[in-house]
Design a protein around this motif. Structure first.
Motif, PDB file in Angstrom:
ATOM      1  N   ASP A 552      32.804 -30.272 -68.472  1.00 46.55           N
ATOM      2  CA  ASP A 552      32.009 -30.980 -67.466  1.00 46.55           C
ATOM      3  C   ASP A 552      31.973 -30.081 -66.226  1.00 46.55           C
ATOM      4  O   ASP A 552      31.629 -28.918 -66.323  1.00 46.55           O
ATOM      5  N   ASP A 553      32.357 -30.595 -65.074  1.00 44.88           N
ATOM      6  CA  ASP A 553      32.400 -29.744 -63.883  1.00 44.88           C
ATOM      7  C   ASP A 553      33.634 -28.848 -63.933  1.00 44.88           C
ATOM      8  O   ASP A 553      34.678 -29.227 -64.481  1.00 44.88           O
ATOM      9  N   GLY A 554      33.506 -27.679 -63.325  1.00 44.95           N
ATOM     10  CA  GLY A 554      34.679 -26.825 -63.194  1.00 44.95           C
ATOM     11  C   GLY A 554      35.641 -27.386 -62.166  1.00 44.95           C
ATOM     12  O   GLY A 554      36.804 -27.663 -62.460  1.00 44.95           O
ATOM     13  N   VAL A 555      35.149 -27.564 -60.945  1.00 45.11           N
ATOM     14  CA  VAL A 555      35.914 -28.183 -59.862  1.00 45.11           C
ATOM     15  C   VAL A 555      35.055 -29.288 -59.270  1.00 45.11           C
ATOM     16  O   VAL A 555      33.887 -29.053 -58.912  1.00 45.11           O
ATOM     17  N   GLU A 556      35.600 -30.491 -59.170  1.00 46.03           N
ATOM     18  CA  GLU A 556      34.901 -31.582 -58.483  1.00 46.03           C
ATOM     19  C   GLU A 556      35.812 -32.153 -57.407  1.00 46.03           C
ATOM     20  O   GLU A 556      36.995 -32.412 -57.643  1.00 46.03           O
ATOM     21  N   ILE A 557      35.222 -32.349 -56.219  1.00 40.20           N
ATOM     22  CA  ILE A 557      35.972 -32.833 -55.067  1.00 40.20           C
ATOM     23  C   ILE A 557      35.258 -34.053 -54.511  1.00 40.20           C
ATOM     24  O   ILE A 557      34.108 -33.972 -54.066  1.00 40.20           O
ATOM     25  N   TRP A 558      35.944 -35.196 -54.557  1.00 37.87           N
ATOM     26  CA  TRP A 558      35.429 -36.409 -53.945  1.00 37.87           C
ATOM     27  C   TRP A 558      36.163 -36.637 -52.622  1.00 37.87           C
ATOM     28  O   TRP A 558      37.382 -36.898 -52.601  1.00 37.87           O
ATOM     29  N   GLY A 559      35.440 -36.554 -51.523  1.00 39.67           N
ATOM     30  CA  GLY A 559      36.046 -36.832 -50.231  1.00 39.67           C
ATOM     31  C   GLY A 559      37.185 -35.883 -49.911  1.00 39.67           C
ATOM     32  O   GLY A 559      37.428 -34.866 -50.570  1.00 39.67           O
ATOM     33  N   GLY A 560      37.889 -36.194 -48.838  1.00 39.65           N
ATOM     34  CA  GLY A 560      39.046 -35.402 -48.455  1.00 39.65           C
ATOM     35  C   GLY A 560      38.686 -34.222 -47.580  1.00 39.65           C
ATOM     36  O   GLY A 560      37.527 -33.997 -47.204  1.00 39.65           O
ATOM     37  N   THR A 561      39.699 -33.427 -47.270  1.00 39.98           N
ATOM     38  CA  THR A 561      39.591 -32.325 -46.311  1.00 39.98           C
ATOM     39  C   THR A 561      40.205 -31.039 -46.842  1.00 39.98           C
ATOM     40  O   THR A 561      40.390 -30.083 -46.087  1.00 39.98           O
ATOM     41  N   VAL A 562      40.547 -30.996 -48.110  1.00 37.79           N
ATOM     42  CA  VAL A 562      41.231 -29.834 -48.682  1.00 37.79           C
ATOM     43  C   VAL A 562      40.357 -28.589 -48.569  1.00 37.79           C
ATOM     44  O   VAL A 562      39.139 -28.638 -48.739  1.00 37.79           O
ATOM     45  N   ASN A 563      40.984 -27.467 -48.267  1.00 38.66           N
ATOM     46  CA  ASN A 563      40.323 -26.171 -48.261  1.00 38.66           C
ATOM     47  C   ASN A 563      40.788 -25.365 -49.465  1.00 38.66           C
ATOM     48  O   ASN A 563      41.918 -25.522 -49.939  1.00 38.66           O
ATOM     49  N   LEU A 564      39.940 -24.473 -49.936  1.00 42.08           N
ATOM     50  CA  LEU A 564      40.253 -23.644 -51.095  1.00 42.08           C
ATOM     51  C   LEU A 564      40.004 -22.187 -50.750  1.00 42.08           C
ATOM     52  O   LEU A 564      39.171 -21.874 -49.888  1.00 42.08           O
ATOM     53  N   GLU A 565      40.707 -21.300 -51.439  1.00 38.35           N
ATOM     54  CA  GLU A 565      40.554 -19.865 -51.202  1.00 38.35           C
ATOM     55  C   GLU A 565      40.665 -19.113 -52.526  1.00 38.35           C
ATOM     56  O   GLU A 565      41.526 -19.424 -53.343  1.00 38.35           O
TER      57      GLU A 565
END
Length: 716
Positions: A552-565
């Motif tokens: 399905d999706d590789g990465v899915e983010i619902w809401g929140g404030t997380v940062n990725l690098e």
């Protein structure tokens, strides 16, 4: 740095080196000699697989370098004796360059006022090794000296000289002094005894300032300390140290600085971390320390060694795996400075129950006091256990350590209870049993999965299949950072509900993690993804993540404030990256390769604002051309997205590089230094509406894009 009798490692085993050809080139105070042919493969230790070979051409360097100099990647550079960069000169080393020490008295020293600019890349690190290492795998220590930096950030008020050669003295009082850049650098087979109590190390830093960049460093097979820091203020990030014969990390002489993401594997030597010197305060945030044994059990100095009176140390978000009956995971000598000692979210596993140990006794040492500080800290647990069963299923409670010597399997849903933690050793593989199997880290619990480039943590299917989507569920985090006024539940199982309004909430650390062959449909419109995050907060570390072959999706983010690098996503059957439900956060360094699925990036949900800084998006095709959703898809009304310093390579005649459905929130859309390479001509596949210009926003987005002259569209 001391205990030389401990290092019975045989400088006598160092092979005699051959001569170096016949051509000499003089520059500054150095002589460069061109010599014969060699190749390199790096140690095949679990932390370090074989890399490409070194070039056959070599140049040998001797003496001082007093003018700006570049060592190029088209040859291997052989250091004969100490090479000193001095008189304000800068040594630049190209990515992918190999440098070898010819003998035990060969090392590189960057004096104060001079600089080293050694900025490798993940794909092309800079490698310091032995001459033997250039001709094949070398898993021995002490073949050459190492790398030493002298700076101007001695803040102690006491003269700070380099113990190997006291004529090199650190400058004073310049806290933000810079000695240059060390990034993506490997230091192998180094560190030797010069004379009693005077040893080189893999990486030595004396009075080095916080303006110096030291990141993505691997030190392996050191004949003394892996990294030793005397004084100064330098900070380090992404450090891996293993196979050292004394201390793996040693700090002293009023060093005050922070190391982010530290992995130590100690099966020899005397301490994983040694701290000494009044007012020395080491802070480590994000770590896994594994101790499997010592060079001499009777002289063992433990996992974290508070060595002398007045020393302090602060340790956050990490795990100690201590498999020795000698010394202790936390080991104390003398009266340590308790006001400068702190622990938070630290888990300790011990085989022998020796979590806190005094070197002598409680009247002279501080282990009991340190234990009390640990017990009073948030999220600490010194009773961590390795689960008795390697099958993870149902509710997970307490502190759990998953080690790389076991084959771990997720069966059905494995989920954490409040205050539980899952701590995963670098190099560990966890397999999903079947399509119904996934791991969920619920709110108020944490995961600490800290891998390294050479020993990543891998989530895959149980059989570790190569390149097949949808064989198991994936990894899901639920946090407390739902900043919207609407309840945010996990679509796969709505009984898991994100907490609200804790913007900096932490669900733990994911570092150098691979998620493979994942994501399945549980029910209609209910799918797991490679990595799912629901209301996850900015206190969570998500860095160096690879998601490949997702059903399905590789990465899915619902809401929140997380940062990725440093995120790489490929081969997904729906969206590669999907953000929704008022997610507001930043992704730095994103690579997407889409040849299947429907969108490279999909953004939806009023108030959602995705910022991407540094990216390459390549779209070569879709699962269903008629349903293509493009490269960057502004899906719904009210959505925003900001994209900087990146490239979109759009090689499809369906959808569009920028694709819009409904009118997005134009005030939250921005582009800077973005290049679009697309097929067709203007208006074909660059900025495209899903329906038409009266209902969708592609024309308005194009106007924003065109308003910044750093943005470019190239038509093929």
């Amino acid at each position: 740095m001391t205990n030389l009798t401990k290092i019975a490692l045989s400088l006598a085993t160092i092979a005699a080196l051959t001569g170096c050809g016949d051509t000499s080139i003089n520059y500054g105070d150095s002589t460069v000699t061109i010599s014969g042919d060699s190749t390199i493969t790096d140690p095949t230790d679990p932390t370090d697989p074989t890399d490409p070979t070194a070039p056959s051409e070599q140049e040998t360097v001797i003496g001082n370098i007093a003018e700006d100099t570049t060592w190029t990647a088209d040859k291997a550079w052989i250091m004969d004796g100490r090479i000193t960069i001095t008189d304000g000169a800068t040594l630049t080393i190209e990515p992918g360059t190999y440098i070898a020490g010819k003998s035990t008295d060969s090392y590189l020293l960057i004096d104060k006022g001079a600089k080293i600019m050694a900025e490798g890349t993940s794909e092309n690190p800079i490698t310091f090794t032995s001459v033997d290492g250039l001709s094949g795998t070398d898993t021995t220590v002490g073949k050459w000296g190492g790398v030493t930096l002298i700076g101007n950030a001695n803040m102690s008020g006491t003269q700070l000289s380099y113990e190997v050669d006291p004529t090199f003295i650190a400058g004073e009082g310049v806290a933000n002094d810079s000695s240059g850049i060390l990034k993506h650098v490997k230091i192998l087979n180094s560190a030797t005894e010069v004379e009693q109590d005077k040893e080189t190390n893999g990486l030595s830093m004396v009075g080095v300032g916080s303006g110096t960049v030291v990141e993505d460093i691997t030190v392996d097979y050191s004949g003394d300390d892996g990294v030793e820091i005397w004084g100064g203020t330098v900070n380090l990030k992404n450090i891996s140290i293993s196979n050292c014969t004394d201390d793996h990390l040693d700090v002293d002489s009023m060093y005050v600085g922070t190391i982010e993401n530290l992995v130590i594997n100690a099966s020899n030597g005397y301490a994983a971390i040694e701290m000494s010197g009044t007012d020395t305060i080491l802070t480590v945030d994000g770590f896994t320390i594994t101790v499997d044994g010592f060079a001499e059990d009777a002289s063992a100095e433990g996992g974290i060694f508070f060595k002398k009176a007045g020393v302090g140390g602060k340790f956050y978000n990490g795990t100690i795996i201590y498999r020795s009956a000698f010394a202790g995971a936390i080991y104390s000598q003398q009266d340590n400075e308790l006001s400068n000692i702190d622990f938070e979210n630290v888990g300790i596993y011990t085989d022998a129950g020796n979590a806190f140990v005094n070197q002598t006794d409680a009247t002279t040492d501080s282990a009991d006091d340190i234990e009390a500080i640990f017990a009073g800290g948030t999220g600490n647990d010194d009773t961590c256990a390795i689960p008795a069963s390697t099958t993870l299923t149902g509710q997970i409670t307490g502190c759990n350590v998953l080690t790389r010597d076991q084959s771990w399997v997720i069966s059905s849903l494995a989920y954490t209870s409040a205050d539980a933690s899952v701590r995963i050793q670098d190099g560990t593989t966890i397999g999903g049993n079947d399509t119904s199997s996934y791991m969920l880290i619920d709110k108020d619990s944490k995961i600490f999965a800290i891998g390294t480039k050479y020993a990543p943590i891998t989530f895959t299917d149980k059989a570790n299949t190569s390149g097949v989507v949808g064989l198991w569920g994936g990894l899901t985090l639920i946090g407390n950072a739902n900043m919207s006024a609407t309840q945010l539940s996990y679509e796969v199982d709505p009984t898991f509900i994100a907490g609200v309004n804790v913007a900096d909430d932490s669900s733990g650390v994911l570092k150098h993690v691979k998620i493979l062959n994942s994501a399945t449909e549980v029910d209609t419109d209910k799918e797991t993804n490679g990595l799912s995050m629901v209301g996850v907060g900015s206190g969570t570390v998500v860095e160096d993540i690879t998601v490949d072959y997702s059903g399905d999706d590789g990465v899915e983010i619902w809401g929140g404030t997380v940062n990725l690098e440093n995120v790489s996503i490929s081969n997904c059957t729906d969206d590669h990256l999907d953000v929704d439900s008022m997610y507001v956060g930043t992704i730095e360094n994103l690579v997407i390769n889409a040849s299947d699925g429907y969108a490279a990036i999909e953004m939806s949900g009023t108030g959602t604002i995705l910022t991407v800084d540094g990216f390459t998006i390549t779209v070569d095709g879709f699962a269903d051309d008629a349903s293509a959703e493009g490269g960057i898809f502004f899906k719904k009304a009210g959505v925003g997205g900001k994209f900087y310093n990146g490239t979109i390579n759009y090689n499809s005649t369906f959808g569009g590089a920028i694709y819009s459905q409904q009118i997005p929130e134009l005030s939250n859309i921005d582009f800077g230094n973005v290049t679009i390479n697309t097929t067709g001509t203007v208006g074909d596949y660059d900025f495209v509406d899903a329906d038409d210009a009266t209902t969708d926003g592609a024309d308005e987005i194009k106007a924003i894009f065109d308003a910044d002259t750093t943005n470019v569209v190239n038509y093929n």
